[in-house]
Design a protein around this motif. Structure first.
Motif, mmCIF file in Angstrom:
data_model
loop_
_atom_site.group_PDB
_atom_site.id
_atom_site.type_symbol
_atom_site.label_atom_id
_atom_site.label_comp_id
_atom_site.label_asym_id
_atom_site.label_seq_id
_atom_site.Cartn_x
_atom_site.Cartn_y
_atom_site.Cartn_z
ATOM 1 N N ALA A 299 25.137 15.437 68.295
ATOM 2 C CA ALA A 299 25.526 14.652 69.466
ATOM 3 C C ALA A 299 26.522 13.548 69.137
ATOM 4 O O ALA A 299 27.063 12.908 70.049
ATOM 5 N N THR A 300 26.793 13.307 67.859
ATOM 6 C CA THR A 300 27.710 12.230 67.470
ATOM 7 C C THR A 300 29.148 12.618 67.797
ATOM 8 O O THR A 300 29.622 13.678 67.398
ATOM 9 N N ARG A 301 29.829 11.767 68.519
ATOM 10 C CA ARG A 301 31.213 12.051 68.887
ATOM 11 C C ARG A 301 32.156 11.777 67.716
ATOM 12 O O ARG A 301 31.818 11.050 66.778
ATOM 13 N N SER A 302 33.337 12.358 67.808
ATOM 14 C CA SER A 302 34.344 12.203 66.761
ATOM 15 C C SER A 302 35.517 11.385 67.271
ATOM 16 O O SER A 302 35.726 11.250 68.481
ATOM 17 N N SER A 303 36.294 10.858 66.328
ATOM 18 C CA SER A 303 37.506 10.116 66.659
ATOM 19 C C SER A 303 38.647 10.627 65.773
ATOM 20 O O SER A 303 38.472 10.764 64.562
ATOM 21 N N PRO A 304 39.821 10.912 66.372
ATOM 22 C CA PRO A 304 40.910 11.546 65.609
ATOM 23 C C PRO A 304 41.880 10.545 64.986
ATOM 24 O O PRO A 304 41.958 9.383 65.379
ATOM 25 N N ILE A 305 42.623 11.029 63.997
ATOM 26 C CA ILE A 305 43.748 10.318 63.404
ATOM 27 C C ILE A 305 44.946 11.262 63.397
ATOM 28 O O ILE A 305 44.812 12.440 63.072
ATOM 29 N N VAL A 306 46.097 10.735 63.756
ATOM 30 C CA VAL A 306 47.351 11.496 63.695
ATOM 31 C C VAL A 306 48.274 10.810 62.690
ATOM 32 O O VAL A 306 48.474 9.593 62.747
ATOM 33 N N THR A 307 48.826 11.590 61.771
ATOM 34 C CA THR A 307 49.797 11.085 60.798
ATOM 35 C C THR A 307 51.089 11.877 60.940
ATOM 36 O O THR A 307 51.068 13.115 60.939
ATOM 37 N N VAL A 308 52.186 11.174 61.078
ATOM 38 C CA VAL A 308 53.504 11.809 61.137
ATOM 39 C C VAL A 308 54.259 11.448 59.867
ATOM 40 O O VAL A 308 54.484 10.266 59.582
ATOM 41 N N ASN A 309 54.626 12.452 59.088
ATOM 42 C CA ASN A 309 55.401 12.265 57.862
ATOM 43 C C ASN A 309 56.877 12.505 58.162
ATOM 44 O O ASN A 309 57.243 13.564 58.676
ATOM 45 N N LEU A 310 57.696 11.522 57.861
ATOM 46 C CA LEU A 310 59.145 11.631 58.073
ATOM 47 C C LEU A 310 59.863 11.460 56.735
ATOM 48 O O LEU A 310 59.674 10.454 56.049
ATOM 49 N N TRP A 311 60.661 12.439 56.375
ATOM 50 C CA TRP A 311 61.536 12.302 55.213
ATOM 51 C C TRP A 311 62.915 11.882 55.702
ATOM 52 O O TRP A 311 63.519 12.571 56.558
ATOM 53 N N LEU A 312 63.433 10.769 55.207
ATOM 54 C CA LEU A 312 64.728 10.239 55.628
ATOM 55 C C LEU A 312 65.715 10.321 54.465
ATOM 56 O O LEU A 312 65.331 10.409 53.304
ATOM 57 N N ASP A 313 66.989 10.268 54.810
ATOM 58 C CA ASP A 313 68.014 10.427 53.779
ATOM 59 C C ASP A 313 68.342 9.129 53.049
ATOM 60 O O ASP A 313 69.233 9.103 52.196
ATOM 61 N N ARG A 314 67.610 8.051 53.371
ATOM 62 C CA ARG A 314 67.878 6.760 52.719
ATOM 63 C C ARG A 314 66.653 5.857 52.855
ATOM 64 O O ARG A 314 65.847 6.045 53.775
ATOM 65 N N PRO A 315 66.514 4.872 51.978
ATOM 66 C CA PRO A 315 65.432 3.897 52.132
ATOM 67 C C PRO A 315 65.655 3.038 53.378
ATOM 68 O O PRO A 315 66.797 2.706 53.711
ATOM 69 N N VAL A 316 64.561 2.685 54.041
ATOM 70 C CA VAL A 316 64.678 1.876 55.260
ATOM 71 C C VAL A 316 63.817 0.622 55.228
ATOM 72 O O VAL A 316 63.850 -0.180 56.161
ATOM 73 N N THR A 317 63.024 0.452 54.178
ATOM 74 C CA THR A 317 62.208 -0.755 54.048
ATOM 75 C C THR A 317 62.013 -1.053 52.569
ATOM 76 O O THR A 317 62.077 -0.150 51.729
ATOM 77 N N SER A 318 61.788 -2.317 52.274
ATOM 78 C CA SER A 318 61.614 -2.726 50.881
ATOM 79 C C SER A 318 60.164 -3.018 50.536
ATOM 80 O O SER A 318 59.866 -3.473 49.433
ATOM 81 N N VAL A 319 59.239 -2.790 51.468
ATOM 82 C CA VAL A 319 57.824 -3.053 51.224
ATOM 83 C C VAL A 319 57.031 -1.757 51.362
ATOM 84 O O VAL A 319 57.456 -0.828 52.059
ATOM 85 N N PRO A 320 55.867 -1.675 50.709
ATOM 86 C CA PRO A 320 55.125 -0.410 50.717
ATOM 87 C C PRO A 320 54.481 -0.062 52.047
ATOM 88 O O PRO A 320 54.264 1.114 52.335
ATOM 89 N N PHE A 321 54.159 -1.052 52.863
ATOM 90 C CA PHE A 321 53.594 -0.737 54.172
ATOM 91 C C PHE A 321 53.904 -1.869 55.140
ATOM 92 O O PHE A 321 54.077 -3.023 54.745
ATOM 93 N N VAL A 322 53.983 -1.500 56.403
ATOM 94 C CA VAL A 322 54.339 -2.441 57.469
ATOM 95 C C VAL A 322 53.401 -2.212 58.647
ATOM 96 O O VAL A 322 53.162 -1.067 59.047
ATOM 97 N N GLY A 323 52.878 -3.290 59.222
ATOM 98 C CA GLY A 323 52.071 -3.196 60.419
ATOM 99 C C GLY A 323 52.933 -3.235 61.662
ATOM 100 O O GLY A 323 53.880 -4.020 61.748
ATOM 101 N N LEU A 324 52.603 -2.371 62.626
ATOM 102 C CA LEU A 324 53.346 -2.295 63.890
ATOM 103 C C LEU A 324 52.399 -2.592 65.049
ATOM 104 O O LEU A 324 52.035 -1.688 65.808
ATOM 105 N N PRO A 325 51.952 -3.818 65.210
ATOM 106 C CA PRO A 325 50.979 -4.132 66.260
ATOM 107 C C PRO A 325 51.531 -3.837 67.647
ATOM 108 O O PRO A 325 52.710 -4.028 67.920
ATOM 109 N N GLY A 326 50.643 -3.346 68.500
ATOM 110 C CA GLY A 326 51.003 -3.068 69.880
ATOM 111 C C GLY A 326 51.647 -1.727 70.100
ATOM 112 O O GLY A 326 51.938 -1.359 71.246
ATOM 113 N N ARG A 327 51.867 -0.964 69.035
ATOM 114 C CA ARG A 327 52.515 0.341 69.167
ATOM 115 C C ARG A 327 51.500 1.462 68.979
ATOM 116 O O ARG A 327 50.370 1.250 68.558
#
Length: 455
Positions: A299-327
């Motif tokens: 009877a326990t419900r589940s909750s999903p996670i979606v991950t989108v992997n994007l390979w880009l042709d150049r670096p776009v950030t200088s930090v290992p992770f960034v928070g995107l609040p509200g998105r």
């Protein structure tokens, strides 16, 4: 290998940590994993186009994951986690403003409160709200350190209600508490119960500064723990099998045997380390004495996670992770930072993703790319060379108030023990919860085997 003392069914974090604990106690262990590869819901796969090993979802570790780091130290891979000495988060709000939250060199929990007071993204009203949360965090940390029961009110109120009760401002909730809550609980603040969130806060902000630090694996998950754990076990005479769909056969009061493709495997104890939704089909036939536990798991419900992997042709950030609040995509992880790649491979994560898990791959890729380009100016000129969507529809169990009670490690069937992040560890569905449950099950099974061996 001689007949095992204990069979472990399931080779994710819970099952492998249980096996390592058992081996440490001197028990002979056989691990059975139904999938072709190890890792369960924290696994990796090889992308056929790039040849890169990709995690099935981005997993971060916190410094307060003491049992997880003990497990990794045992199998020799703790050094593969990039862990700073304190909490530090880069955030880009909906207005495009960049800011950084960094804890201070103060006793817990005031290292966090001090960081909030210096956070440029907050107004003075928001900083006053940060001061209001300090005593609540201190009380939660004291309860946790003393092993005291949680506040009953926190079991029945949502995270948002708890934050409102402690006078947290809308801005502070948007920038910090909601992203942290969704990441830890995999549910929205209006849905998830407060109790496990408060437990996470007590662990993160009730000890040393290192407890609040975020750790990112420098290697894919299979190389961080799954393969090394299997090698560690094999090197000590234990066995790990993949592609082994197991059926645990019990009488009404005790385990009988484990069956794999017609092979009957006798053991003195069994650790069942499968997800909640797989318990009923793994216990076949289900013992009558476990009917209540199985009904609750079903009877326990589940909750999903979606991950989108994007390979880009150049670096776009200088930090290992960034928070995107509200998105919709709450976090960006740049795998280049961890793995040393020349170009960017971004993993964008949406936790508590009920609203989008049913969308097509194309729609999810467009959504992720739109939010990346909105937040990171260099991404607006980058070209996507590859995109892969990963859906985990049953990534975690629901933590909404009123969900069925989580089971204990020891069952009503003699010789049968349960492990998994969904076991009642007091923690949400985290890697740490899985490992805590694994060690508990391994210790309990080893104690039973030792007692039986003395007879």
């Amino acid at each position: 290998m001689p007949a095992p003392d204990v069979v472990v069914v399931g080779a994710g974090f819970a099952g492998l940590s249980a096996a390592v604990a058992l081996a440490g106690h001197g028990a002979r262990v056989l691990v059975l994993e139904a999938r072709p590869g190890l890792g369960g819901r924290a696994s990796a796969f090889t992308d056929p186009e790039t040849g890169e090993v990709v995690d099935n979802g981005q997993h971060a570790l916190f410094g307060c994951y003491h049992e997880t780091f003990r497990f990794l130290r045992t199998i020799g891979t703790a050094h593969l986690v990039q862990l700073d000495d304190q909490l530090e988060i880069e955030v880009i709000d909906l207005g495009g403003r960049h800011s950084r939250l960094r804890s201070m060199n103060l006793p817990a929990p005031f290292h966090l409160v001090g960081g909030l007071l210096r956070w440029t993204a907050l107004s003075w009203r928001d900083r006053a709200a940060a001061l209001a949360i300090g005593p609540a965090l201190a009380r939660a940390a004291r309860r946790h350190s003393r092993g005291e029961p949680i506040d009953p009110q926190e079991q029945h109120e949502t995270v948002r209600a708890w934050l409102r009760r402690h006078r947290q401002s809308a801005r502070l909730c948007e920038l910090l508490w909601e992203p942290l809550s969704v990441a830890a609980l995999n549910q929205q603040m209006d849905v998830a119960a407060a109790a496990p969130f408060v437990r996470v806060l007590a662990q993160m902000f009730g000890g040393s500064r290192l407890d609040a630090a975020i750790g990112l694996p420098r290697v894919p998950l299979d190389a961080l723990y799954a393969t090394p754990a299997a090698q560690w076990l094999a090197g000590r005479g234990h066995e790990v099998r993949t592609g082994a769909v197991a059926r645990i056969v019990c009488t009404s009061s005790a385990i009988s045997h484990v069956e794999v493709r017609g092979e009957r495997i006798e053991a003195r104890a069994v650790v069942c380390a499968v997800p909640w939704h797989a318990l009923e089909r793994t216990l076949d036939p289900a013992p009558a004495t476990m009917a209540e536990t199985i009904a609750a798991a079903t009877a326990t419900r589940s909750s999903p996670i979606v991950t989108v992997n994007l390979w880009l042709d150049r670096p776009v950030t200088s930090v290992p992770f960034v928070g995107l609040p509200g998105r919709t995509m709450q976090w960006i992880f740049d795998k280049r930072q961890a793995f040393g790649e020349a170009a960017s491979h971004l993993s964008l994560v949406s936790s508590g993703a009920e609203a989008i898990v049913g969308r097509s791959n194309g729609e999810l890729i467009d959504l992720a790319l739109s939010e990346v380009r909105e937040a990171l100016a260099p991404a607006r000129h980058a070209t996507v060379t590859r995109a892969v969507v990963v859906r985990e529809k049953r990534a975690t169990f629901s933590l909404a108030p009123g969900q069925p009670r989580r089971p204990q490690t020891v069952t009503s069937v003699e010789g049968l023990f349960l492990a998994g992040d969904w076991i009642d560890t007091g923690l949400p569905a985290t890697i740490e919860s899985a490992v805590v449950s694994g060690y508990r099950a391994g210790d309990a099974a080893a104690a039973l085997v030792a007692v039986r061996g003395d007879r």
